[in-house]
Design a protein around this motif. Structure first.
Motif, PDB file in Angstrom:
ATOM      1  N   SER A  24       0.851  -1.200   0.000  1.00 27.34           N
ATOM      2  CA  SER A  24       0.000   0.000   0.000  1.00 27.34           C
ATOM      3  C   SER A  24       0.881   1.241   0.000  1.00 27.34           C
ATOM      4  CB  SER A  24      -0.964   0.011   1.194  1.00 27.34           C
ATOM      5  OG  SER A  24      -1.815  -1.104   1.159  1.00 27.34           O
ATOM      6  N   ASP A  26       2.774   4.773  -0.391  1.00 28.61           N
ATOM      7  CA  ASP A  26       2.365   6.148  -0.140  1.00 28.61           C
ATOM      8  C   ASP A  26       3.491   7.079  -0.571  1.00 28.61           C
ATOM      9  OD1 ASP A  26       4.300   5.911   1.872  1.00 28.61           O
ATOM     10  OD2 ASP A  26       2.837   5.737   3.484  1.00 28.61           O
ATOM     11  N   ALA A  55       1.601   2.334  -6.676  1.00 30.24           N
ATOM     12  CA  ALA A  55       1.351   3.573  -5.934  1.00 30.24           C
ATOM     13  C   ALA A  55       0.003   4.154  -6.349  1.00 30.24           C
ATOM     14  CB  ALA A  55       2.469   4.569  -6.215  1.00 30.24           C
ATOM     15  N   THR A 169       4.313  14.598   2.386  1.00 26.00           N
ATOM     16  CA  THR A 169       3.120  13.769   2.585  1.00 26.00           C
ATOM     17  C   THR A 169       3.082  13.119   3.954  1.00 26.00           C
ATOM     18  OG1 THR A 169       4.247  11.938   1.447  1.00 26.00           O
ATOM     19  CG2 THR A 169       2.786  13.320   0.131  1.00 26.00           C
ATOM     20  N   ASP A 170       4.235  12.723   4.498  1.00 23.96           N
ATOM     21  CA  ASP A 170       4.228  12.037   5.791  1.00 23.96           C
ATOM     22  C   ASP A 170       4.098  12.998   6.970  1.00 23.96           C
ATOM     23  OD1 ASP A 170       4.180   9.250   5.548  1.00 23.96           O
ATOM     24  OD2 ASP A 170       5.919   9.007   6.848  1.00 23.96           O
ATOM     25  N   GLY A 250      -6.012   5.456  -3.754  1.00 20.06           N
ATOM     26  CA  GLY A 250      -5.614   6.781  -3.303  1.00 20.06           C
ATOM     27  C   GLY A 250      -6.759   7.764  -3.191  1.00 20.06           C
ATOM     28  N   ASP A 253      -7.562   8.604   0.470  1.00 15.59           N
ATOM     29  CA  ASP A 253      -6.439   8.802   1.378  1.00 15.59           C
ATOM     30  C   ASP A 253      -6.568  10.047   2.249  1.00 15.59           C
ATOM     31  OD1 ASP A 253      -5.368   6.521   0.332  1.00 15.59           O
ATOM     32  OD2 ASP A 253      -3.568   7.439  -0.508  1.00 15.59           O
ATOM     33  N   SER A 281      -8.089   3.467   8.416  1.00 12.90           N
ATOM     34  CA  SER A 281      -7.133   4.541   8.691  1.00 12.90           C
ATOM     35  C   SER A 281      -7.552   5.256   9.969  1.00 12.90           C
ATOM     36  CB  SER A 281      -7.096   5.539   7.534  1.00 12.90           C
ATOM     37  OG  SER A 281      -6.576   4.959   6.368  1.00 12.90           O
TER      38      SER A 281
END
Length: 335
Positions: A24, A26, A55, A169-170, A250, A253, A281
């Motif tokens: 998965s 990211d 991705a 993104t993180d 995605g 997300d 999530s």
């Protein structure tokens, strides 16, 4: 010799390098993989990226042609693992995070393995482990590798752009508590190296499809449930609902962060029915509202304190009931 110089020595001594990351994919897993690949190539060595699956579509503005997928080309991935004399394990802390098929290859590979990761509780399977749980992202740690091995001069736009993406993104666009002064120092180095940060933001933010926006609108308008007594929001989406809005990987997300953005929310939980299971999530705010404990204790998952994942083999209705039944125990205002 510092650990990053040791990693550099392993790269230079190797002739067949494989770069892996978790299932998965990211922004961070893709970004750190590509950034490391380009760094290795600038050291005059060759490597191949082997990922379990594709991705999300919104990351395909990057050149991902160098990534070989276990889901698409298992023979090529198997051959790469069998030839490997060095395997990088990026952005994951246990072998089961790469999916069952690649896990077998990883565990049976008789070669040096290097883990570079920022998640809690790493397994003791690598030869060399860089586990920095305070780091914002694994992409940040790849910049540390480049800098602290004495190759900061090699940083350029090609290496830096995917690493900037991974950090961006993180950290939720630099809003999470994992962002430290060192994170911004590294971002400054990436900009100085030629990364066009405004273009990265544009490609991520202005890359929606109409169906993705319609799905998100439906989720917020029709499926959002707010448990006011606990300040937790929950969204559930069935397979049929995803198909109705032409779901692509995605597309959901950002839903957890969107639900968490509601004024007063302490946590948000979003789950979707995919591949016969519920993918969950978890997002939250503050040290007093960790979600990784609930994910690990009840949903075979885990992750960071404020950003975790899990899964359920129950139905949509049963999973929703289970989550709502657990929320009082984890998010009581007196908790």
């Amino acid at each position: 010799m510092n650990i990053y110089k040791q990693i550099e020595a392993e790269i230079l001594a190797s002739s067949s390098i494989v770069i892996t990351s978790h299932k998965s994919a990211d922004g961070d897993s893709v970004g750190c993989s590509l950034g490391l690949l380009h760094f290795i190539e600038k050291l005059g060595k060759k490597a191949i990226i082997c990922h379990p699956d594709a991705a999300p579509d919104f990351l395909y503005w990057l050149d991902t042609s160098s990534i070989v997928l276990m889901s698409d080309e298992p023979e090529k991935v198997t051959e790469a693992f069998q030839k490997a004399d060095l395997i990088f394990c990026l952005d994951y802390n246990s072998t089961d995070r790469v999916g069952s098929d690649m896990q077998i290859l990883l565990e049976s590979a008789n070669c040096q393995k290097i883990m570079i990761d920022h998640h809690l509780n790493p397994q003791d399977f690598p030869t060399i482990t860089v586990s920095e749980t305070s780091a914002s992202s694994t992409s940040q740690l790849i910049v540390e590798l480049i800098e602290q091995s004495g190759h900061g001069d090699l940083l350029d736009e090609e290496i830096g752009t995917p690493l900037y993406l991974g950090i961006l993104t993180d950290t939720g666009s630099f809003r999470f508590s994992s962002v430290q002064p060192r994170t911004h120092e590294i971002l400054a180095k990436l900009l100085a190296a030629g990364v066009q940060h405004h273009l990265v933001h544009e490609m991520l933010s202005d890359n929606n499809t109409a169906s993705r926006l319609r799905l998100q609108g439906y989720a917020m308008a029709e499926k959002l449930e707010i448990m006011e007594d606990y300040q937790v929001s929950v969204i559930s989406l069935s397979k049929e609902e995803l198909e109705k809005y032409h779901y692509k990987k995605g597309d959901t997300d950002s839903l957890a962060n969107l639900a968490l953005s509601i004024k007063g929310m302490r946590a948000a939980i979003v789950f979707t029915e995919r591949d016969g299971i519920m993918k969950i999530s978890f997002r939250s705010k503050g040290k007093e509202n960790p979600v990784n404990v609930m994910a690990s204790e009840h949903f075979n998952g885990g992750g960071h304190a404020n950003a975790a994942g899990g899964m359920s083999e129950l139905s949509v209705v049963e999973t929703l009931a289970k989550i709502k039944g657990l929320i009082p125990g984890y998010f009581s205002l007196a908790h």
